[in-house]
Design a protein around this motif. Structure first.
Motif, PDB file in Angstrom:
ATOM      1  N   ASP B  33       4.803   7.074  -6.962  1.00 23.33           N
ATOM      2  CA  ASP B  33       5.156   5.818  -6.298  1.00 23.33           C
ATOM      3  C   ASP B  33       5.906   6.070  -4.992  1.00 23.33           C
ATOM      4  O   ASP B  33       7.009   6.624  -4.997  1.00 23.33           O
ATOM      5  CB  ASP B  33       6.054   4.968  -7.203  1.00 23.33           C
ATOM      6  N   VAL B  34       5.306   5.658  -3.906  1.00 28.00           N
ATOM      7  CA  VAL B  34       5.951   5.829  -2.602  1.00 28.00           C
ATOM      8  C   VAL B  34       7.035   4.770  -2.450  1.00 28.00           C
ATOM      9  O   VAL B  34       6.812   3.589  -2.735  1.00 28.00           O
ATOM     10  CB  VAL B  34       4.909   5.731  -1.470  1.00 28.00           C
ATOM     11  N   VAL B  35       8.228   5.211  -2.035  1.00 27.88           N
ATOM     12  CA  VAL B  35       9.338   4.265  -1.923  1.00 27.88           C
ATOM     13  C   VAL B  35       9.807   4.071  -0.479  1.00 27.88           C
ATOM     14  O   VAL B  35      10.533   3.126  -0.180  1.00 27.88           O
ATOM     15  CB  VAL B  35      10.541   4.701  -2.795  1.00 27.88           C
ATOM     16  N   PHE B  36       9.409   4.978   0.387  1.00 27.71           N
ATOM     17  CA  PHE B  36       9.913   4.889   1.758  1.00 27.71           C
ATOM     18  C   PHE B  36       8.989   5.644   2.698  1.00 27.71           C
ATOM     19  O   PHE B  36       8.526   6.741   2.371  1.00 27.71           O
ATOM     20  CB  PHE B  36      11.322   5.479   1.829  1.00 27.71           C
ATOM     21  N   GLU B  56       8.314   9.333   1.272  1.00 26.63           N
ATOM     22  CA  GLU B  56       9.141   9.700   0.122  1.00 26.63           C
ATOM     23  C   GLU B  56       8.717   8.942  -1.125  1.00 26.63           C
ATOM     24  O   GLU B  56       8.438   7.748  -1.067  1.00 26.63           O
ATOM     25  CB  GLU B  56      10.616   9.358   0.401  1.00 26.63           C
ATOM     26  N   SER B  57       8.717   9.657  -2.231  1.00 25.49           N
ATOM     27  CA  SER B  57       8.616   9.000  -3.527  1.00 25.49           C
ATOM     28  C   SER B  57       9.979   9.183  -4.188  1.00 25.49           C
ATOM     29  O   SER B  57      10.917   9.649  -3.553  1.00 25.49           O
ATOM     30  CB  SER B  57       7.505   9.626  -4.358  1.00 25.49           C
ATOM     31  N   ASP B  81       8.501  -2.812   4.280  1.00 27.45           N
ATOM     32  CA  ASP B  81       8.705  -3.720   3.156  1.00 27.45           C
ATOM     33  C   ASP B  81       7.741  -3.474   2.001  1.00 27.45           C
ATOM     34  O   ASP B  81       7.982  -3.914   0.886  1.00 27.45           O
ATOM     35  CB  ASP B  81       8.553  -5.180   3.625  1.00 27.45           C
ATOM     36  N   PRO B  83       6.092  -0.217   0.898  1.00 28.09           N
ATOM     37  CA  PRO B  83       5.674   1.190   0.872  1.00 28.09           C
ATOM     38  C   PRO B  83       4.599   1.458  -0.185  1.00 28.09           C
ATOM     39  O   PRO B  83       3.841   2.418  -0.078  1.00 28.09           O
ATOM     40  CB  PRO B  83       6.964   1.950   0.552  1.00 28.09           C
ATOM     41  N   GLY B  84       4.510   0.553  -1.168  1.00 30.40           N
ATOM     42  CA  GLY B  84       3.507   0.715  -2.223  1.00 30.40           C
ATOM     43  C   GLY B  84       2.075   0.624  -1.699  1.00 30.40           C
ATOM     44  O   GLY B  84       1.143   1.051  -2.373  1.00 30.40           O
ATOM     45  N   ASN B  87       0.202   3.772  -1.924  1.00 27.40           N
ATOM     46  CA  ASN B  87      -0.420   4.087  -3.204  1.00 27.40           C
ATOM     47  C   ASN B  87      -1.670   3.241  -3.435  1.00 27.40           C
ATOM     48  O   ASN B  87      -2.692   3.737  -3.898  1.00 27.40           O
ATOM     49  CB  ASN B  87       0.560   3.835  -4.364  1.00 27.40           C
TER      50      ASN B  87
END
Lengths: 448, 124, 532
Positions: B33-36, B56-57, B81, B83-84, B87
Motif C-alpha cells: 500500500d503506497v502511502v506517500f 513510500e509504503s 490526497d 496515493p492509493g 496501487n
C-alpha cells in the motif's frame, strides 16, 4: 546467582537436547587466540543486594546532595519538585520493561502516552506537530539544524551567542564531522544580540535560545520574519520548559522548529542524564523530522488505536538515506514528563511557572542589594546573570566549602573568554526557600 | 506510442516530446500500500538516472529515477490526497510526473514490454 | 501432537469461548481490558493533580512577553492520573510478564536494585554542573563503570557520553574520521564497508558523516566473505562496520583475520556491540582486533528499555583512537577525580562534544549495579546461559521450523520462512498468532539477508520451564500453519490483545500525530459510543 534461573541440571539437559558435550562447544567459532581460560581476570565476583547497595551508598556519601544545601544552579538543568506519583507510575514493569512499540496490538499503553506526549509538546510550544522525543535538548538542537539543512538544501547555520555553550559545542561537532558551516555569534551576555543582519542567502537556519543561556527573555518575531524572507528556518531552543507556562511560546513568534530540554518536568537532575528532548515543528516539515512518531489509526474492529508511523524516514528502512541515525528516543523520560504535566494541568503548570518567576525575582532583588554585585538582566524567567567584583569560579568554590551550591560560574562553560570570568548564573525554582536564600546572600557578602 | 521500461521498474509513455512516468504493476505489488508520493517541482531539469521522486509504503521507501533526461512539466498533484492510485492504477491515474524530453534517443536504451516482462520473470 | 502446556488450571476439555464472539458490554470494557480515553477527553477545568502555594505578586520581568490565552492542557486529579496510567500500562507487554524474544534487543530481566541505587539521594539528585569537589562520588561511580567496561572488553579507553547505541556509533565513527584527519587521509578514505545484514543504523551513521557505504557479501555460512572483504579493501577505505556476534546470531569466526586485513589496508574496525550479551565476560573484543565498539547498556547490562529509551552507548576505544575521544571524561588525580572538559588542558585532540553534560548517569548507576551484582563469574555465566538458551530453542524447533544457517548460534536463533512455504501464512501472521499465545513476537524481517526472517533471542533470564512452554507454543503454531486449515485464524490474529491488527496504511496516508477536538466527531468517541 539470583538473576539466572537455569540450574546445573537444566543446563545438562539442554546441552543433551542440543547435542553438545559442553557449553564450550557452542563457542567453538571464537578464534582460539581470543578464548579466555576462565572469567575475565582482575574483576570481583558476584555480590548480594546488600553489598551492592552499600557500595552505592558509599558513592553517594562522597557527594553533596542538593537536598542538603542551599541550591541555585541551573544552566540547562533545573531542580524542581517531582510528584511521587510520577516516579511510582514510571516504575510499573509494563512501562519500565517494555520496548519500542513495534507490536502495536500489545503496546497500546506506550503508544497512547506518546501520542498524548506529542500533543502536550505541540500545545506548550505553540507548534503543529511533535515527535515522540529525542535524547535530550542538546542532541535535539543539533538534529534540528540537520533538519533545517535538509529542508532548505543549504549548509550554513547561524548560532546565537545566547545559546547554551554545550549545545553550541554539540552543533559545532556535528558541523565539523557531518560537513556544514556553523557560524557562531559572539557571546551575548547582555541580551542585545541582533542576528538579522547576519542572515544571507546561504543561511539554512538561525538558532536562538529563549530564555537565553544568560536568562534574557526575547521576542523573536522580527527575527522569524527575516529568516522567512531569506528562505531560512528559525530554530528556538528552550532549556527551561517550565518557562512556557509564563512566556509567549516560540510557535507564536514564528519559529519553524522548537527544541526543548524537558528535564524540568518529571525528571530529576540525575547528574546530567538521562533527560528528554522535545522536538516540534510545522506540519509542512513533518516528513523531514528525525525520531519516532506515533499516529492515530483504527484496528481491524474499527476501534481507535495508535501506531508508530511515517517510519520510512528512519534508519531501519531508509538506511543511508534516513533523516537521522536515531533509533531509540527517551521513552521513559517522556513518560515521566507527560505524567507530571498531566498532574499539573493548565492551572498547575501556569502556577508553577509563576512561582518560579516570583522566587527568581526575589533572589535577584536580594543579590542586587549586595555591594559590588550587579544583576545583568532586565528580563528573566527563573535564572539570571550577575556580575561579581572578582572571578566567579573561586567564589563558587569558597561557597561550596561552606555547604552552599551557589550557581554556575560562566567560565566553566565558556573557558576561553576572559570577559565572562566574573559572571555567575543563578537560578531559583519553586524549591528555593528563605532557608536557602539567606545563607547564599550572607555567604556571598562574606567571600566577596 | 507504446510504453518503455527501466530495470528500476519505472515506465514511460511518450506523446510528442513529453513523456509520462510512473511505476509498474510489479513495483506497486512489491511496495504494498503506497502511502506517500513526492513528485518533482515543475521546471526542474533532470538527467537520466537522477533521483527525482520518492514513493513510500508503510514498510518501504523507494527513489524514482528519471528514465530519460528532460525538464519536469507536470507532477501528479492528485497523488498527495490519493496515493492509493499508484496501487489501483499504476499505469493510469497513478502516474508520477511528466518530462519534456531533451534527447529522445535515450529511449532506445530502455526495455520494451516483452523485454520488461522477461526481466521481471528473471527476478523470480 | 503437541502436548498442551496450558497453565490455566482449568480441566482439560473445558469449553473455551471465543472472546471476540462474546456479547458487547455496556462500557466496551472486557474485564481487565479497560478502554481508556485520552487525557484531553478526560480533563475538566477546576481539577488539578498538584497543590502549589499561591505565588506572591511580583512585578514581572518578562520583557512584555507574558503568555496569553489557554495553553490547552487538561486538568485531572491525582487519582484520575494514577488510574489513567495504570490502565494504559495494562495494555503493554513487558519483560516483567514473560518471554520477550525480540532478537537483537536483548530483553533480559531488569533488576530493581538498579532502580533503587539510581535514585539514592546524593546520586539521582545531583546537578551536572555542581562544583567538582561536591560530586567526587559521582565521578568515582562513572570511573568505576568505565574500568569494568574497559576490562571486560580488553580496551584501553572508553567514551562514556553517548546517549544510545546509535549515538555511540556516531561517536566511534567520528573518532575514526578524526584519526584519518590527523593522518591527512580523510579526503582520500571515503568508503565504509558494512555487511548487507548490518543494522540500519550502521549505513545511516556512515552516510551522515559523508562516507559512502559499500556492502560486503556474506558467505553461505552467514559470515563475512573474507576473500570478498580483502578484495574490497584499499587506500580509499576508511573503516569496516561489523556486528559481532553478527545480526544472524553467529560469531564471525574469521574476525581476527578480518581485523588484520582491515588494519593492513590502513582502515579501522568499528564493531557494533549490540550483541555483546553473547560474549560479555567470556571474550574480550580487544583480543579480536577491534578499534572501537559501542556497548548498549540497555541490552547487555540490563538498564530498562523503558518503552524505547533512554539508552546509553559508551564506546570503548583502541590506543589508536583514544586520543580523539570526545569531551568529557573522568580523570583520577591521586585520590581525587576531576572532569576533562572544554578548557581543561588534556593530552590528545578530542573530536568535540556529543551531548551536554556527562552522559546518561542514571543508566551508568543501573548498569554498574547489575555488573557488580553479577561480578566477573556471573557475567560469564549469564553469557553462557544466553547462548545455551538460544541453542536450546534452535534445537527444539529445528525439525518444524527452518534455521537459516547450520551449526551452533550464539545468543539468538535465526529462522527463515521456508517452513511456511505454500501454507498461506506469512512471517507476520505467524508472529501475530504468538501474541494470542501470550508472547511478544520475535524480531521479524530482520536481518534483511534472510527471507521472512524470525530472530529469536530468549536471553539468559528465562527458566527452562518457560522456554519449554514457549517452544511448545511455537511447535503448535507450526502444526496449525501447516495443517492448511487455519489460514484465516492466522490472518485474523491477534484476537485476544487490547487491539487487533492496526491499520498502518491509514495512519501513514492521513497522519494524525496529535489530539485535536476535531479528531473525535460525535459517535466516534469510544466512551460515548459505548454509552450510546
Amino acid at each position: 546467582m539470583r538473576y539466572l534461573p537455569l540450574t546445573d541440571a537444566d543446563r545438562r539437559e539442554m546441552l543433551r537436547v542440543i547435542g553438545a558435550k559442553s557449553v564450550d562447544e557452542l563457542f567453538r567459532d571464537v578464534p582460539a587466540s581470543a578464548r579466555l581460560p576462565g572469567k575475565v581476570a582482575g574483576l570481583p565476583d558476584h555480590q548480594g543486594e546488600l553489598e551492592v547497595e552499600r557500595a552505592f551508598q558509599a558513592f553517594a556519601a562522597k557527594n553533596v546532595s542538593p537536598a542538603n544545601a542551599p541550591f541555585f544552579i541551573g544552566a540547562g538543568a533545573y531542580r524542581h519538585h517531582v510528584p511521587s506519583t510520577v516516579d511510582y507510575m514510571i516504575q510499573r514493569g509494563e512501562f519500565l520493561t517494555s520496548y519500542t512499540p513495534y507490536q502495536p496490538e500489545i503496546t497500546q499503553g506506550t503508544l497512547q502516552y506518546l501520542f498524548e506526549f506529542q500533543t502536550q509538546v505541540t500545545l506548550l510550544t505553540g507548534m503543529e506537530v511533535a515527535n515522540a522525543s529525542m535524547y535530550d535538548g542538546s542532541t535535539g538542537t543539533s538534529e534540528a539544524v540537520l533538519m533545517a539543512n535538509r529542508v532548505t538544501r543549504r549548509h550554513k547555520a547561524l548560532i546565537s551567542g545566547g545559546l547554551h555553550p554545550q549545545y553550541r559545542g554539540v552543533i559545532q561537532t556535528t558541523a565539523r564531522w557531518e560537513g556544514f558551516n556553523a557560524v557562531v555569534a559572539k557571546t551575548d551576555v547582555d541580551g542585545f544580540e541582533d542576528l538579522i543582519a547576519a542572515i544571507d542567502k546561504e543561511t539554512s537556519c538561525v538558532v536562538v535560545q529563549n530564555p537565553s543561556f544568560f536568562g534574557h527573555v526575547r521576542d523573536f518575531t522580527k527575527l522569524a520574519e527575516a529568516c522567512h524572507a531569506a528562505g531560512a528556518l528559525l530554530i528556538v531552543v528552550v532549556t527551561e520548559v517550565v518557562s512556557l507556562g509564563l512566556i509567549t511560546p516560540p510557535g507564536e513568534m514564528g519559529a519553524d522548529i522548537v527544541v526543548c530540554e524537558g528535564q524540568s518536568i518529571g525528571n530529576g537532575l540525575g547528574f546530567g542524564g538521562p533527560y528528554v528532548g522535545l522536538f516540534a515543528t510545522r506540519e509542512k516539515y513533518m516528513r523531514q523530522m528525525p525520531g519516532r512518531l506515533v499516529g492515530e489509526t483504527v484496528d481491524a474492529d474499527g476501534k481507535r488505536g495508535f501506531v508508530l508511523t511515517l517510519s520510512t524516514r528512519e534508519q531501519h528502512i531508509r538506511r543511508e538515506k534516513a533523516t537521522s541515525n536515531i533509533c531509540t528516543n527517551a521513552g521513559l523520560c517522556a513518560l515521566a514528563f507527560t505524567i507530571h504535566l498531566t498532574l499539573l494541568g493548565e492551572a498547575g503548570f501556569r502556577r508553577l511557572a509563576e512561582l518560579n518567576h516570583a522566587k527568581a525575582s526575589e533572589l535577584a532583588d536580594r543579590v542586587a542589594a549586595i555591594p559590588g554585585v550587579a544583576v545583568v538582566n532586565d528580563s528573566f524567567f527563573n535564572e539570571f546573570t550577575v556580575r561579581l567584583p572578582k572571578p566567579a569560579a573561586p567564589v563558587v568554590e569558597a561557597l561550596a566549602a561552606k555547604g552552599i551550591l551557589a550557581g554556575l560560574p560562566v567560565s566553566r562553560l565558556i573557558p576561553d573568554d576572559p570577559s565572562v570570568a566574573n559572571l555567575l548564573l543563578l537560578a531559583a525554582t519553586e524549591t528555593a526557600t528563605e532557608h536557602g536564600m539567606a545563607p547564599l546572600v550572607a555567604g556571598l557578602k562574606e567571600v566577596l | 506510442m507504446s510504453m518503455k521500461y527501466t530495470n528500476e521498474h519505472e515506465w514511460i509513455r511518450v506523446e510528442g516530446d513529453v513523456g509520462t512516468i510512473g511505476i509498474t504493476q510489479y513495483a506497486q505489488e512489491q511496495l504494498g500500500d503506497v502511502v506517500f508520493v513526492e513528485v518533482p517541482a515543475v521546471g526542474r531539469k533532470v538527467a537520466k538516472g537522477e533521483s527525482v521522486a520518492v514513493v513510500e509504503s508503510v514498510k518501504a521507501a523507494s527513489d524514482i529515477y528519471a528514465p530519460v533526461s528532460g525538464e519536469v512539466v507536470e507532477g501528479n498533484a492528485a497523488l498527495a490526497d490519493a496515493p492509493g492510485d499508484v496501487n489501483a492504477e499504476p499505469t493510469g491515474k497513478g502516474w508520477f510526473f511528466k518530462l519534456k524530453l531533451s534527447d529522445k534517443s535515450e529511449l532506445d536504451g530502455l526495455m520494451d514490454e516483452a523485454g520488461y516482462e522477461a526481466f521481471v520473470k528473471s527476478l523470480g | 501432537m503437541v502436548q498442551s502446556l496450558d497453565r490455566s488450571q482449568g480441566r482439560a476439555g473445558t469449553a473455551v469461548t471465543d472472546a471476540t464472539a462474546a456479547p458487547k458490554t455496556f462500557t466496551g470494557n472486557r474485564a481487565l481490558q479497560i478502554e481508556e480515553p485520552l487525557i484531553f477527553e478526560m480533563g475538566q477545568a477546576g481539577r488539578c493533580g498538584v497543590d502549589l502555594p499561591e505565588p506572591p505578586k511580583v512585578k514581572d520581568r518578562l520583557n512584555g512577553l507574558r503568555r496569553g490565552g489557554e495553553i490547552g492542557l487538561p486538568g485531572l486529579s491525582e487519582p484520575q492520573v494514577v488510574q489513567h496510567y495504570t490502565r494504559l500500562s495494562q495494555k503493554n507487554y513487558a519483560i516483567d510478564m514473560g518471554v520477550y524474544p525480540l532478537g537483537s534487543c536483548t530483553m533480559k530481566h531488569n533488576p530493581r536494585i538498579n532502580e533503587k541505587v539510581a535514585r539514592l539521594a546524593g546520586i539521582g539528585d545531583l546537578h551536572p554542573l555542581q562544583p567538582i569537589s561536591t560530586v567526587q562520588g559521582a565521578l568515582e561511580l562513572i570511573d568505576t563503570l568505565a574500568h569494568w567496561l574497559k576490562t571486560l572488553t580488553g580496551m584501553p579507553a572508553v567514551a562514556m557520553s553517548p546517549a544510545a547505541g546509535a549515538h555511540g556509533e556516531m561517536c566511534g565513527m567520528m573518532a575514526i574520521a578524526a584519526a584519518l584527519d590527523a593522518r591527512g587521509e580523510r579526503a582520500q578514505r571515503k568508503i565504509v564497508l558494512a555487511p548487507e545484514s548490518a543494522h540500519g543504523t550502521n549505513p545511516a551513521t556512515a552516510a551522515a558523516l559523508g562516507f559512502t557505504v559499500k556492502a560486503i557479501p556474506a558467505n553461505e555460512r552467514g559470515r563475512v566473505d573474507l576473500a570478498a572483504l580483502k578484495a574490497a579493501l584499499g587506500p580509499e577505505v576508511a573503516a569496516i562496520m561489523l556486528t559481532n556476534p553478527n545480526t544472524c546470531g553467529l560469531f564471525e569466526s574469521e574476525i581476527v583475520e578480518i581485523a588484520k586485513a582491515v588494519h593492513e589496508a590502513g582502515a579501522y574496525f568499528y564493531c557494533d556491540g549490540a550483541n555483546f550479551n553473547a560474549i560479555a565476560g567470556r571474550v574480550r573484543p580487544g583480543d579480536l582486533g577491534v578499534d572501537c565498539m559501542h556497548i548498549n547498556l540497555h541490552k547487555t547490562f540490563s538498564t530498562p528499555h523503558g518503552g524505547g529509551g533512554p539508552g546509553a552507548g559508551p564506546v570503548v576505544l583502541s590506543a589508536a583512537l583514544a586520543p580523539f575521544a570526545p569531551y568529557p571524561w573522568i580523570v583520577k588525580n591521586g585520590d581525587a577525580w576531576t572532569v576533562a572538559e572544554e578548557g581543561t588542558a588534556v593530552a590528545g585532540t578530542p573530536f568535540g562534544r556529543l551531548k551536554a553534560f556527562h552522559g546518561q548517569m542514571g543508566m551508568f548507576s543501573r548498569a554498574l549495579a547489575y555488573i557488580m551484582s553479577h561480578g566477573a563469574d556471573g557475567l560469564k555465566q549469564a553469557s553462557e546461559d544466553a547462548v545455551l538458551s538460544a541453542n536450546y530453542v534452535m534445537a527444539a524447533l529445528k525439525d518444524v521450523m527452518t534455521p537459516a544457517f547450520d551449526g551452533p548460534c550464539m545468543h539468538e536463533a535465526l529462522f527463515d520462512d521456508s517452513f511456511l512455504k505454500d501454507t498461506g501464512v506469512s512471517t507476520l501472521d505467524f508472529a501475530k498468532a504468538m501474541i494470542d499465545e501470550g508472547y511478544h513476537p520475535m524480531t521479524m524481517y530482520f536481518p534483511l539477508v534472510v527471507h521472512g526472517a524470525m530472530l529469536i533471542e530468549p536471553t539468559e533470564s528465562q527458566a527452562k520451564e518457560d522456554l519449554d512452554q514457549f517452544i511448545g507454543a511455537l511447535r503448535s503454531l507450526t502444526e496449525r500453519a501447516r495443517s492448511g486449515t487455519a489460514v484465516e485464524d492466522f490472518k485474523a490474529a491477534p484476537r485476544f490483545s487490547p487491539r487487533r491488527r492496526l491499520d498502518e496504511t491509514l495512519a501513514a496516508r492521513k497522519p494524525i500525530l496529535r489530539w485535536r477536538p476535531s479528531n473525535n466527531p460525535p459517535g466516534t468517541d469510544p466512551l460515548r459510543q459505548a454509552a450510546e
